[in-house]
Each structure stands twice: as C-alpha cells, then as structure tokens.
Enzyme design. Structure first.
Site, PDB file in Angstrom:
ATOM      1  CG  ASP A  56      -3.822 -12.056  -2.981  1.00 19.18           C
ATOM      2  OD1 ASP A  56      -4.757 -12.666  -2.428  1.00 19.18           O
ATOM      3  OD2 ASP A  56      -2.622 -12.327  -2.785  1.00 19.18           O
ATOM      4  CG  ASP A  58      -2.666 -13.581   3.270  1.00 17.11           C
ATOM      5  OD1 ASP A  58      -2.158 -13.179   4.332  1.00 17.11           O
ATOM      6  OD2 ASP A  58      -3.796 -14.079   3.187  1.00 17.11           O
ATOM      7  CG  ASN A  90      -8.168 -18.134  -3.390  1.00 21.03           C
ATOM      8  OD1 ASN A  90      -9.184 -17.598  -3.797  1.00 21.03           O
ATOM      9  ND2 ASN A  90      -7.358 -18.827  -4.181  1.00 21.03           N
ATOM     10  CG  ASN A  91      -7.353 -16.973   4.925  1.00 20.04           C
ATOM     11  OD1 ASN A  91      -8.140 -17.775   5.430  1.00 20.04           O
ATOM     12  ND2 ASN A  91      -6.274 -16.559   5.547  1.00 20.04           N
ATOM     13  CE  LYS A 233      -7.474 -14.624  -4.867  1.00 22.22           C
ATOM     14  NZ  LYS A 233      -6.600 -13.582  -4.257  1.00 22.22           N
ATOM     15  CG  ASP A 258       1.192 -12.982  -3.482  1.00 21.15           C
ATOM     16  OD1 ASP A 258      -0.039 -13.121  -3.594  1.00 21.15           O
ATOM     17  OD2 ASP A 258       1.884 -13.625  -2.667  1.00 21.15           O
TER      18      ASP A 258
HETATM   19 MG   LIG Z   1      -1.405 -13.744  -2.105  1.00 22.54          MG
END
Ligand SMILES: [Mg+2]
Length: 319
Positions: A56, A58, A90-91, A233, A258
C-alpha cells in the site's frame, strides 16, 4: 536478532518445524505451515526472487508528500536484491504515472506498470465487461476521469444531458450536491450501473485524516438504495491482476499495508502473506484489538525490518 516484528502466531497456526531450523529461532516460529512443504515455482521475468512484494502507499511508504522514515531505503534494498515490487493504492484521484513519478522523486525508481490504482483497476473491470464505447458519469477527480477515457469510455460532464451507462465514484474533493443528484438520477431513473473505486472511510494526510472515497460512495448508496460494485481493496481485483501478470501463486506474495480492514483483509482472503505496518492509520492499541479476519501474520513498527523479513520468508520458500 535485529528483526523488529511481532507475529500473530496463534492465528495463523504457526509452529516451528525442523526443516526451517536454519532460519533461526526468531522468524522460524512465525512461519505458517504452508511454507514448509510447498514446491515453489520460479518467478519469471526480471524479478527472479521467489517472493513478490506488494505495498500500500499512503501510511506505508509516505504520508501525503512526506516519505516515512526507513521506507525508501527498504524498498531500494528489496529492489536491489531482485524482488518484484508492486504498489496498490485505493486512491483514485491520480494516474499510475503520477505515482511512479512521485515514488521516483522520493528516491525509488518505479515504473507505471508497477503501480495499481483503484481507478486503473476500475478501468480494467469495465473493459472486462465490454464497457468500452459506453458512457460514464464520474464522481471523482482527474485521475479517475483519465482512466475511464483510457478504458475507452466516454465521460459525461455534469452539464451534458446525455444519459450515462455507468456511474463511477471515487474520492472527489470538489464534491457538490449537483454531482450527487446527477449520480442519483442516472442510477435510479436511467438505470446506470453503479461502480465504486473504493470504500475507504478516510484518507491519511500529514495533518490527519480526511473523508475518503467511501464517504462519497455512501450518500449515493443511501439515496438510491443500490449497492455499488466495489473494485479497490479489500476486494480482490488489484491483487489478482498482479498475480496474473507475475505468474506467481498467492502464497509467493507478501502484502504490506497500514489498514487492516482493506490491505490485510483482502490479501489474506486471497491467500497472500500479510504484514501490517504501524506508520499509518493503525495504532498499536488498534492492532491489539483487531478482529480475527483483519489480523495480519506480521506486525512491523515501520519498514526498517522488512528486507530481513523478506529474506527469511524467501529462505523458507526455497527450503
Ligand atoms: Mg494506507
């Protein structure tokens, strides 16, 4: 042993096996049984290592525009050792090239092909259902619009009265009531199919969390009563695409994230190995009270210990 990790050994049924005794005691006891007897298929292409590592972004590699201490060095060490690295976010607001440039600017050379965004994955999904040539109303930002066009769809502007075949929704920091109303009408009046890039409730920034894509999807589901098809996700499309491209089995891949309810849950359900890093949205207190479905195999305070973890996993993989 310098490796800083804890593992949820009880959950993954880990046990020490004599075959793995050469790995040393600290990690051996954390390895799940499926490592021990598997015949591992060689990974083709330039990444000649048996373990593909997926991240991931961020809260793992950076917060906003600030690299997380230790992350870039760990990524470079893994890349230098020949591991295939992939980044899943996911952004939906930016393009894959944007993330490749952002990571490269932080000191880790990454190509767009190593980046999987929920916007790109949504485009892949729409292509897979022969949506190319169809029209789409987008509640989202430029990265999502660009991926829809890349997938061959015609993006309908708010001012354009033409009907939309699809309504695709992601994080939109210029959300207006007019956009919500148009999305509602396309879905309820004209029967447009409703697709969500992701359902993240929040998005982490240096200054704290802001409302995420899920907070944009929710009011449209609320007003229409229609549940969106979700791509990001913890749904499987992004990981499945990477597994197909690399030709590896899920148990040959490790996911580092995270957010337990997306990064860990989805990867775990597909059979990937999972590591939760505590540099983003999950605090140590939250980690201790995770539900079983969200519980990772490994917990890392940061990425400093990741190369050592991957080396030891691979040693287990190769037997
Ligand atoms: Mg993240």
């Amino acid at each position: 042993m310098s490796l800083r990790l804890t593992a949820n050994a009880a959950k993954v049924g880990c046990r020490t096996r004599s075959l793995l005794s050469a790995l040393g005691p600290s990690l051996t006891r954390f390895l799940p049984p499926r490592y021990t007897g598997a015949v591992w298929k060689a990974v083709g292409g330039r990444g000649e290592r048996a373990v593909v590592v997926t991240f991931d972004l961020d809260g793992v590699v950076y917060l906003g525009d600030t690299p997380i201490p230790g992350a870039i060095a760990a990524l470079n060490e893994l890349a230098g050792a020949g591991h295939s690295l992939f980044f899943l976010t996911n952004n939906s607001t930016r393009s894959r090239q944007f993330y490749a440039d952002k990571l490269s600017g932080m000191g880790i050379a990454v190509s767009p092909e190593q980046v999987m965004t929920s916007a790109y994955a949504t485009g892949l999904y729409l292509r897979s259902i022969d949506a190319s040539g169809k029209s789409v109303f987008v509640v989202g930002e430029w990265g999502l619009r660009a991926e829809m066009e890349e997938a061959g769809l015609r993006v309908i502007d708010l001012e354009d009265p033409a009907p939309a075949d699809f309504v695709v929704v992601g994080l939109d920091r210029d959300l207006t009531y007019a956009k919500l109303r148009r999305a509602h009408e396309e879905i309820t009046v004209r029967g447009a199919r409703f697709v969500a890039t992701n359902r993240d409730a929040t998005y982490p920034m240096e200054t704290g969390e802001i409302p995420g894509g899920g907070a944009i999807v929710a009011p449209i589901e609320c007003s229409t009563g229609v549940a969106a098809v979700t791509i990001g996700k913890p749904e499987p499309p992004m990981w499945r695409h990477i597994l197909e491209r690399t030709g590896v089995q899920p148990e040959q891949a490790l996911m580092i994230g995270d957010r337990a309810e997306t990064d860990i849950l989805g990867a775990k359900e597909l059979g990937l190995h999972t590591a939760l890093v505590l540099t983003g949205v999950t605090t140590p207190e939250m980690e201790r009270s995770l539900a079983d479905a969200h519980r990772p195999e490994f917990v890392l305070p940061d990425l400093t210990g990741l190369p050592e973890l991957v080396r030891r996993l691979e040693a287990g993989v190769r037997g």
